[in-house]
Enzyme design. Structure first.
Site, PDB file in Angstrom:
ATOM      1  N   CYS A   1      37.038  33.645  13.009  1.00 29.63           N
ATOM      2  CA  CYS A   1      36.826  34.635  11.954  1.00 29.63           C
ATOM      3  C   CYS A   1      35.706  34.172  11.027  1.00 29.63           C
ATOM      4  O   CYS A   1      35.805  33.120  10.401  1.00 29.63           O
ATOM      5  CB  CYS A   1      38.079  34.869  11.122  1.00 29.63           C
ATOM      6  SG  CYS A   1      37.779  36.105   9.842  1.00 29.63           S
TER       7      CYS A   1
ATOM      8  N   ASN B   1      31.890  43.950   8.880  1.00 30.05           N
ATOM      9  CA  ASN B   1      33.120  43.923   8.094  1.00 30.05           C
ATOM     10  C   ASN B   1      33.323  42.544   7.517  1.00 30.05           C
ATOM     11  O   ASN B   1      32.953  41.543   8.119  1.00 30.05           O
ATOM     12  CB  ASN B   1      34.328  44.347   8.938  1.00 30.05           C
ATOM     13  CG  ASN B   1      35.002  43.174   9.626  1.00 30.05           C
ATOM     14  OD1 ASN B   1      35.821  42.460   9.029  1.00 30.05           O
ATOM     15  ND2 ASN B   1      34.640  42.943  10.881  1.00 30.05           N
ATOM     16  N   ALA B   2      33.889  42.532   6.315  1.00 32.50           N
ATOM     17  CA  ALA B   2      34.287  41.272   5.686  1.00 32.50           C
ATOM     18  C   ALA B   2      35.681  41.472   5.100  1.00 32.50           C
ATOM     19  O   ALA B   2      35.903  41.326   3.905  1.00 32.50           O
ATOM     20  CB  ALA B   2      33.287  40.877   4.603  1.00 32.50           C
TER      21      ALA B   2
ATOM     22  N   LYS C   1      46.804  42.809  14.271  1.00 35.50           N
ATOM     23  CA  LYS C   1      45.973  42.280  13.182  1.00 35.50           C
ATOM     24  C   LYS C   1      46.171  40.772  13.004  1.00 35.50           C
ATOM     25  O   LYS C   1      47.307  40.288  13.009  1.00 35.50           O
ATOM     26  CB  LYS C   1      46.303  43.016  11.874  1.00 35.50           C
ATOM     27  CG  LYS C   1      45.545  42.494  10.654  1.00 35.50           C
ATOM     28  CD  LYS C   1      44.043  42.724  10.736  1.00 35.50           C
ATOM     29  CE  LYS C   1      43.272  41.851   9.761  1.00 35.50           C
ATOM     30  NZ  LYS C   1      41.802  41.881   9.993  1.00 35.50           N
TER      31      LYS C   1
ATOM     32  N   THR D   1      32.991  38.689  15.904  1.00 42.11           N
ATOM     33  CA  THR D   1      31.796  39.329  15.349  1.00 42.11           C
ATOM     34  C   THR D   1      30.671  38.331  15.072  1.00 42.11           C
ATOM     35  O   THR D   1      30.902  37.145  14.878  1.00 42.11           O
ATOM     36  CB  THR D   1      32.158  40.043  14.039  1.00 42.11           C
ATOM     37  OG1 THR D   1      32.801  39.105  13.189  1.00 42.11           O
ATOM     38  CG2 THR D   1      33.084  41.209  14.294  1.00 42.11           C
TER      39      THR D   1
END
Ligand SMILES: Cc1cc2nc3c(=O)[nH]c(=O)nc-3n(C[C@H](O)[C@H](O)[C@H](O)COP(=O)(O)OP(=O)(O)OC[C@H]3O[C@@H](n4cnc5c(N)ncnc54)[C@H](O)[C@@H]3O)c2cc1C
Ligand SMILES: Cc1cc2nc3c(=O)[nH]c(=O)nc-3n(C[C@H](O)[C@H](O)[C@H](O)COP(=O)(O)O)c2cc1C
Ligand code: FES
Lengths: 304, 246
Positions: free
Chosen positions: A131, A69-70, A45, A194
């Site tokens: 990110c 996803n956030a 992670k 993403t």
């Protein structure tokens, strides 16, 4: 099974399968289900200097053949990762692991990467400059070749382990950014993170994610990932960890043909927790079907 | 946790937009009421989480409300079709702290897990009562089932079309003393129960989930005992640790 081995920045992997950061925690949830030493490695992670709670919920939304996803880089901070997570991880995983690092400034990237670099269990540093879910962090470094080169060079100067830079697909020229990282001293490139997206709830007329936007992953993004791995392969000589929507052994082979040396698997782990084990098991059969005797031979194979 | 294939035995409507599905498969990883299963549906990327409503050997009951396209699809499934389930998810309710006379409070789609919980509490010799709240009379389900177990059961409807008019908390005054509270339902209901009930208790929460087994950090909430994943350290939180977000 030597026909599955690949070499990622000087470290031999038993197979190219790497659960992607943020979808595999620190490994233990999956270690309850199967022996995760069957993996090539995994990327843990995203870790930052300080602990982070992440974004408010809802953090997850569904879309056709994928999910948004956030999460916002929830993690216990690098000190806790070193003192608590790594020792626990050692109980279930005895191969070198990939340390995924995020930050909000060059200093933070350097600090966190250096702390993890000296840990024996860490095989590679994966610098997440992509990110999309945190303000001012990560992605700001991943969207311009100059910034990407700057953070890569700063971390490169301080770490000894192989340095892989993880790129954002939310850019117009991925090849230029990859090349800038290579020139700044990166040993490898991983992509894609993403794709920025959003959903709106018709009943409430509000965005589904509390963070408004989130990152799209899953099978929906496979063609985008393939195209970007393809472009990156043309631009750099260092190995590529290709990811984005991979969910089967066929997808793994396709990703390698586009130019990936190893293949990351993200969202698919969340839906089918056994998927990485199953892909590793079915790879030889799929290779036979397509007349592939050795996976190493097909890296970039579609480039002629 | 376990991933396995379950076969649908029955799938029938039991109230307005509400269905009961009984599935047969490997249930050995389901250990406590309040746990949930995560169901893969053809044509949908994410799994759908549902509380275990009852467990009898290999047979698992869930009750679901049709609220969107996934549950709509579930309502069309017929016996003998197979579904891929992740089972044994979440912490579940702890029955040991209940005292002699626990009260169960459920609202709408939050009622199902309380049924198996009631059975377990009764098996431990406790005197169980329940308040089950619904919007209107045609949404009421499982009143007879709870009563048959021997649970003294009150029904409330918001519009007064059946049972006591009002919310679950409006029925609290109709009860003699109780030792502990177990609650499951929409968050405003949980908050109202939290404010009204003087006893300690356990409250079950919902959150949008990516995985349901602790891998994605999609479902995190803050508690006084630290950050918790609703799917792993929850969905059940003890009253003392709950922090209400605005
Ligand atoms: C631990 C837990 C236990 C649950 N138990 C039950 C139960 O016993 N009976 C019941 O009727 N419902 C239950 N729910 C709610 C149920 O999961 C949702 O109603 C269902 O997922 C809706 O799916 P849909 O495709 O019809 O809705 P859509 O709105 O089309 O779904 C879109 C996405 O949002 C998610 N989602 C939508 N509503 C919810 C919600 N309330 N909670 C979590 N995710 C949601 C879906 O899973 C899906 O990923 C539970 C939820 C959780 C978290
Ligand atoms: C829930 C979730 C959390 C993620 N967290 C991280 C992270 O912390 N660091 C990172 O580099 N990438 C993160 N990612 C991105 C994935 O590692 C991967 O690059 C992306 O999801 C594309 O692959 P996929 O389509 O196989 O999921 C996350 C993805 C998901 C779905
Ligand atoms: S839903 Fe993935 S961690 Fe809870």
């Amino acid at each position: 099974m030597a026909r599955l081995t690949v070499n990622l920045c000087g470290i031999e992997l038993d197979n190219p399968i790497i659960p992607a950061s943020g979808t595999f925690g620190f490994g233990y949830e999956f270690a309850e289900l199967y022996d995760i030493n069957c993996l090539g490695t995994f990327s843990f992670k995203g870790t930052t200097k300080d602990p982070r709670y992440g974004n408010p919920t809802p953090r997850i939304a569904e879309s056709a053949s994928g999910m948004l996803n956030a999460v916002g880089l929830q993690n216990p901070g690098v000190e806790a990762v070193i003192s608590e997570e790594l020792p626990k991880m050692r109980q279930v995983f005895d191969k070198p692991v990939m340390a995924n690092v995020s930050g909000f400034s060059i200093d933070e990237y350097v600090y966190t990467a250096s702390r993890l670099d000296v840990e024996e269990q860490v095989g590679w540093i994966e610098l997440n400059i992509s990110c999309p879910n945190v303000d001012g962090g990560g992605v700001a470094f991943g969207t311009s070749p100059e910034m990407a080169a700057k953070v890569t060079a700063a971390v490169r100067a301080e770490v000894k382990k192989p340095l892989i830079v993880k790129l954002s697909p939310n850019v117009t020229n991925i090849a230029a950014i990859a090349k800038a990282c290579e020139d700044a001293g990166a040993d490898g490139i991983s992509l894609i993170n993403t794709l920025l997206g959003m959903r709106i709830d018709l009943k409430t007329r509000q965005t589904l994610l509390a963070n408004t936007t989130g990152g799209l992953s899953g099978p929906a993004i496979l063609p985008v990932a393939l195209r970007m791995v393809w472009e990156t392969y043309k631009a750099v000589k260092i190995p590529i960890v290709g990811m984005g929507g991979v969910s089967s052994s066929e997808d793994v082979i396709e990703m390698m043909l586009a130019g990936a040396t190893a293949v990351g698997i993200g969202a698919a782990n969340l839906i089918d927790p056994y998927i990485c084990r199953d892909i590793i098991q079915t790879l030889p059969e799929t290779m036979d079907k397509y007349g592939i005797s050795n996976l190493k031979d097909i890296i970039g194979g579609a480039h002629g | 946790m376990k991933e396995s294939i379950f076969r649908i035995l029955t799938n029938k409507q039991i109230a307005h937009d509400t269905y009961e599905m009984i599935l047969r498969g490997n249930t050995e990883h389901i250990t406590r009421p309040g746990q949930f299963v995560n169901i893969k549906l053809d044509g949908f990327y994410l799994r759908r989480p549902f509380s275990v409503c009852d467990l009898e050997g290999d047979d698992l009951t869930i009750i679901y409300k049709v609220v969107g396209s996934g549950t709509e699809k579930m309502s069309t499934l017929v016996p003998n079709e197979e579904l891929n389930l992740l089972t044994g998810l979440g912490n579940g309710y702890d029955t040991k702290s209940s005292g002699k006379a626990p009260l169960l409070i459920g609202g709408g789609a939050g009622v199902p897990p309380l049924y198996w919980l009631a059975k377990e509490l009764l098996a431990e010799g406790k005197q169980v009562s329940a308040i089950l709240g619904f919007n209107t009379s045609n949404e009421v389900f499982y009143e007879a089932q709870f009563k048959k177990l021997g649970v003294s059961t009150l029904i409330t409807t918001a519009d007064g079309s059946y049972g006591i008019q009002g919310f679950v908390t409006d029925a609290l005054t109709n009860l003699e003393s109780f030792s502990y509270t177990y609650a499951c339902g929409p968050e405003p209901m949980l908050k109202a129960v939290y404010d009204a009930a003087e006893t300690s208790g356990q409250y079950s929460f919902e959150e949008r989930m990516g995985c349901g087994f602790g891998a994605c950090m999609g479902c995190t909430c803050k508690t006084l005992y630290g950050d918790k994943r609703i799917c792993r350290e929850g969905p059940v939180l003890v009253k003392e640790e709950i922090i209400w977000q605005g």
